[in-house]
Design an enzyme around this catalytic site. Structure first.
Site, PDB file in Angstrom:
ATOM      1  N   CYS A   1      11.932  -1.747   6.703  1.00  0.00           N
ATOM      2  CA  CYS A   1      12.108  -2.852   5.744  1.00  0.00           C
ATOM      3  C   CYS A   1      13.205  -2.497   4.742  1.00  0.00           C
ATOM      4  CB  CYS A   1      10.786  -3.059   5.019  1.00  0.00           C
ATOM      5  SG  CYS A   1      10.899  -4.116   3.589  1.00  0.00           S
TER       6      CYS A   1
ATOM      7  N   CYS B   1      15.006  -3.906   9.179  1.00  0.00           N
ATOM      8  CA  CYS B   1      14.529  -5.287   9.143  1.00  0.00           C
ATOM      9  C   CYS B   1      15.237  -5.950   7.976  1.00  0.00           C
ATOM     10  CB  CYS B   1      13.015  -5.363   8.933  1.00  0.00           C
ATOM     11  SG  CYS B   1      12.476  -7.084   8.738  1.00  0.00           S
TER      12      CYS B   1
ATOM     13  N   ASN C   1      -0.978   0.978   5.666  1.00  0.00           N
ATOM     14  CA  ASN C   1       0.072   0.281   4.926  1.00  0.00           C
ATOM     15  C   ASN C   1       0.773  -0.630   5.916  1.00  0.00           C
ATOM     16  OD1 ASN C   1       3.320   1.304   3.606  1.00  0.00           O
ATOM     17  ND2 ASN C   1       2.225  -0.575   3.309  1.00  0.00           N
ATOM     18  N   GLY C   2       0.702  -1.940   5.686  1.00  0.00           N
ATOM     19  CA  GLY C   2       1.389  -2.866   6.576  1.00  0.00           C
ATOM     20  C   GLY C   2       0.606  -4.138   6.772  1.00  0.00           C
TER      21      GLY C   2
ATOM     22  N   CYS D   1       8.325 -13.334   4.599  1.00  0.00           N
ATOM     23  CA  CYS D   1       8.005 -12.047   5.218  1.00  0.00           C
ATOM     24  C   CYS D   1       6.602 -12.125   5.804  1.00  0.00           C
ATOM     25  CB  CYS D   1       8.053 -10.922   4.181  1.00  0.00           C
ATOM     26  SG  CYS D   1       7.550  -9.341   4.891  1.00  0.00           S
TER      27      CYS D   1
ATOM     28  N   CYS E   1      14.014 -11.243   5.720  1.00  0.00           N
ATOM     29  CA  CYS E   1      13.920 -12.209   4.621  1.00  0.00           C
ATOM     30  C   CYS E   1      15.294 -12.642   4.111  1.00  0.00           C
ATOM     31  CB  CYS E   1      13.044 -11.661   3.493  1.00  0.00           C
ATOM     32  SG  CYS E   1      13.497 -10.022   3.021  1.00  0.00           S
TER      33      CYS E   1
ATOM     34  N   SER F   1      13.362  -1.504 -11.633  1.00  0.00           N
ATOM     35  CA  SER F   1      13.960  -1.274 -10.314  1.00  0.00           C
ATOM     36  C   SER F   1      15.465  -1.530 -10.263  1.00  0.00           C
ATOM     37  CB  SER F   1      13.246  -2.121  -9.262  1.00  0.00           C
ATOM     38  OG  SER F   1      13.189  -3.457  -9.696  1.00  0.00           O
TER      39      SER F   1
ATOM     40  N   ASP G   1      19.844  -7.520 -11.544  1.00  0.00           N
ATOM     41  CA  ASP G   1      18.456  -7.470 -11.067  1.00  0.00           C
ATOM     42  C   ASP G   1      18.485  -7.199  -9.574  1.00  0.00           C
ATOM     43  OD1 ASP G   1      15.719  -7.478 -11.071  1.00  0.00           O
ATOM     44  OD2 ASP G   1      15.476  -9.509 -11.825  1.00  0.00           O
ATOM     45  N   ASP G   2      17.328  -6.745  -9.027  1.00  0.00           N
ATOM     46  CA  ASP G   2      17.341  -6.353  -7.607  1.00  0.00           C
ATOM     47  C   ASP G   2      17.278  -7.539  -6.663  1.00  0.00           C
ATOM     48  OD1 ASP G   2      14.339  -6.786  -6.993  1.00  0.00           O
ATOM     49  OD2 ASP G   2      14.340  -5.542  -8.774  1.00  0.00           O
TER      50      ASP G   2
ATOM     51  N   CYS H   1       0.793  -1.226   0.000  1.00  0.00           N
ATOM     52  CA  CYS H   1       0.000   0.000   0.000  1.00  0.00           C
ATOM     53  C   CYS H   1       0.832   1.287   0.000  1.00  0.00           C
ATOM     54  CB  CYS H   1      -0.907   0.087   1.217  1.00  0.00           C
ATOM     55  SG  CYS H   1      -2.125  -1.187   1.216  1.00  0.00           S
TER      56      CYS H   1
ATOM     57  N   TYR I   1      13.824  -2.431  -3.648  1.00  0.00           N
ATOM     58  CA  TYR I   1      12.833  -2.640  -4.693  1.00  0.00           C
ATOM     59  C   TYR I   1      11.569  -1.786  -4.602  1.00  0.00           C
ATOM     60  CZ  TYR I   1       9.142  -5.147  -7.247  1.00  0.00           C
ATOM     61  OH  TYR I   1       8.103  -5.456  -8.073  1.00  0.00           O
TER      62      TYR I   1
ATOM     63  N   GLY J   1       0.975   0.125  -5.043  1.00  0.00           N
ATOM     64  CA  GLY J   1      -0.232  -0.690  -5.100  1.00  0.00           C
ATOM     65  C   GLY J   1      -1.071  -0.341  -6.292  1.00  0.00           C
TER      66      GLY J   1
END
Ligand code: SF4
Length: 470
Positions: free
Chosen positions: A263, A460, A127-128, A409, A463, A310, A372-373, A16, A269, A53
């Site tokens: 994050c 964070c 958002n979250g 995640c 991942c 990205s 790539d990211d 979001c 990204y 989003g």
């Protein structure tokens, strides 16, 4: 699986973007349109946040305590037109663009969510992703709450409503709610003739504060402030609540965890490269990641290209550091939107060709570094490598500007099971073989963290290494 999941099958999706404005510049200023200026500015800002989003978009406005709203599925220009914006009069507004990680991508699940509470109305955009919603939902249902959607935003709204009824104060209700909910939540709320911004105590999703003349703005990313020519004031701190009303602005540091963690994927990204988040430039982070990657994984090649969009900045960084020329070997079709008709399983291979195409004249006969990211599932990466081979690339060296994604995640990104993550059960060599590249190199975590120059918040990195802030 949605169309964009097919076309970007290994990509992560942000869930979001949020925006709020307390408009205080009168009816005859440069933003024109009098009473709809707040809604109009929100509409423009949502364009700037569209990358966060694409499933639905919505705007709620508050006119002397009365809330009206409009929301629909689709991109911002698909959901809104001039007549709709002209119907949204009010001196404060919030807006939302949604990617559905919890709850289906339907109009009912679109936000802002507007609810009634004892003595008033509230609009909320989130958002979250909460991590303790099943316990909370059970408790609220025992107290008589009924839920109409499958979105955790409704849980927050319901808890806030109950706590407003108990305390008769929106401010107290927010403080009490923050004590109970856990997870990632950046919020903008219209209630009690106030615009309120809330960032969760871990600071997992970004949120910043800006000003446009006498008006205050709260937004997911600074690029939304730029879109309405507002000035950036500062990031809202983890655990902070900002309350804007006629009397001015109030800041409350409600809760601290001692373990903040924005994050890190925002920089890799999700966020737009022209945004600055918690003191670090997203563009510079990506550029440095490319340079660092070239240091960690050098290779002899003729051309560096980036996977659009990205990874383009990181590819430029790789090129600068390595001295290998930068070029555009892949073209992205920008017009493949959410209305793209979902291909059958057997057509999925071909569907990547609709989204991307290799530029034969650029890659034919050359040894290519493609940056790539990240690699999540690996499917699209394999197809892109194949596409470059078909266009005549002699060698393909895959370079990834982040470490292997090995852990799921739980904080709002659509990669919630380990089984989806190719790096959680394959070695780097196996991944190289699977995608068909001649070599592969991932940026290590230490190198990635070093790229975030000026960052004022913890990170964070869950991942990548399983170390989640909560
Ligand atoms: S686990 Fe990964 S994607 Fe999820 S919030 Fe943490 S860094 Fe971001």
């Amino acid at each position: 699986m949605k169309d964009k999941d097919i076309l970007l099958a290994e990509k992560k999706e942000e869930e979001c973007g949020i925006f709020g404005i307390y408009y205080n510049d009168g009816c005859d200023d440069a933003h024109g349109e009098g009473a709809t200026a707040a809604a109009r500015l929100t509409y423009y800002a949502l364009y700037a946040l569209q990358h966060r989003g694409q499933d639905s978009a919505g705007i709620a406005v508050c006119n002397n305590g009365e809330i009206s709203y409009y929301k629909d599925v689709g991109l911002v220009p698909e959901a809104f037109n001039d007549a709709i914006i002209s119907s949204l009069s009010g001196d404060s507004a919030i807006g939302h663009v949604r990617y559905s990680t919890t709850g289906a991508g339907t109009a009912e699940n679109a936000q802002p969510l507007v609810v009634k509470y004892m003595g008033g109305q509230m609009a909320l955009a989130h958002n979250g992703n909460l991590v303790n919603i099943s316990n909370i939902k059970k408790r609220l249902e025992e107290k008589g709450a009924i839920f109409h959607t499958s979105s955790d935003t409704e849980i927050i709204a319901s808890m806030l409503s109950m706590k407003i009824a108990e305390s008769k104060s929106v401010k107290k209700a927010i403080i009490e709610t923050m004590k109970e909910i856990e997870g990632a939540y950046s919020l903008v709320i219209l209630a009690d003739k106030k615009l309120i911004g809330v960032r969760d105590p871990w600071g997992i999703r970004p949120l910043c504060l800006g000003r446009l003349k006498n008006s205050y703005i709260i937004a997911s990313e600074s690029c939304a402030l730029d879109a309405v020519e507002a000035e950036f004031i500062r990031d809202i701190a983890p655990g902070e609540v900002v309350i804007i009303e006629d009397n001015g602005i109030e800041y409350m540091q409600v809760k601290s965890t001692g373990r903040e963690g924005i994050c890190i994927f925002e920089f890799v990204y999700f966020a737009r490269p022209d945004s600055v988040i918690d003191g670090a430039s997203v563009y510079m982070a990506r550029y440095e990641a490319g340079r660092q990657l070239a240091e960690e994984h050098p290779v002899r090649a003729d051309l560096v290209i980036g996977a659009p969009d990205s990874a383009l900045v990181s590819a430029l960084g790789y090129s600068t550091q390595s001295g290998i020329p930068y070029g555009q070997g892949l073209l992205k079709n920008r017009y493949v939107g959410r209305t793209f008709i979902q291909p059958e399983q057997r057509q999925r291979e071909a569907s990547v060709s609709i989204k991307f195409n290799a530029i034969k004249s650029e890659v034919d006969g050359k040894s290519i570094v493609i940056v790539d990211d990240s690699i999540v599932r690996g499917t699209t990466t394999r197809r892109i490598v194949k596409m470059l081979r078909n266009a005549g690339a002699r060698e393909i060296h895959m370079r990834i500007s982040s470490p292997p994604v090995k852990f799921p995640c739980f904080l709002g990104i659509a990669m919630s099971s380990k089984e989806q993550l190719v790096a959680s059960y394959h070695s780097r060599e196996e991944i190289r073989e699977m995608i068909g590249a001649d070599s592969i190199g991932f940026l290590n975590l230490e190198g990635l963290v070093k790229t975030l120059k000026g960052i004022k918040c913890g990170l964070c990195t869950g991942c990548f290494n399983g170390d989640y802030p909560l």
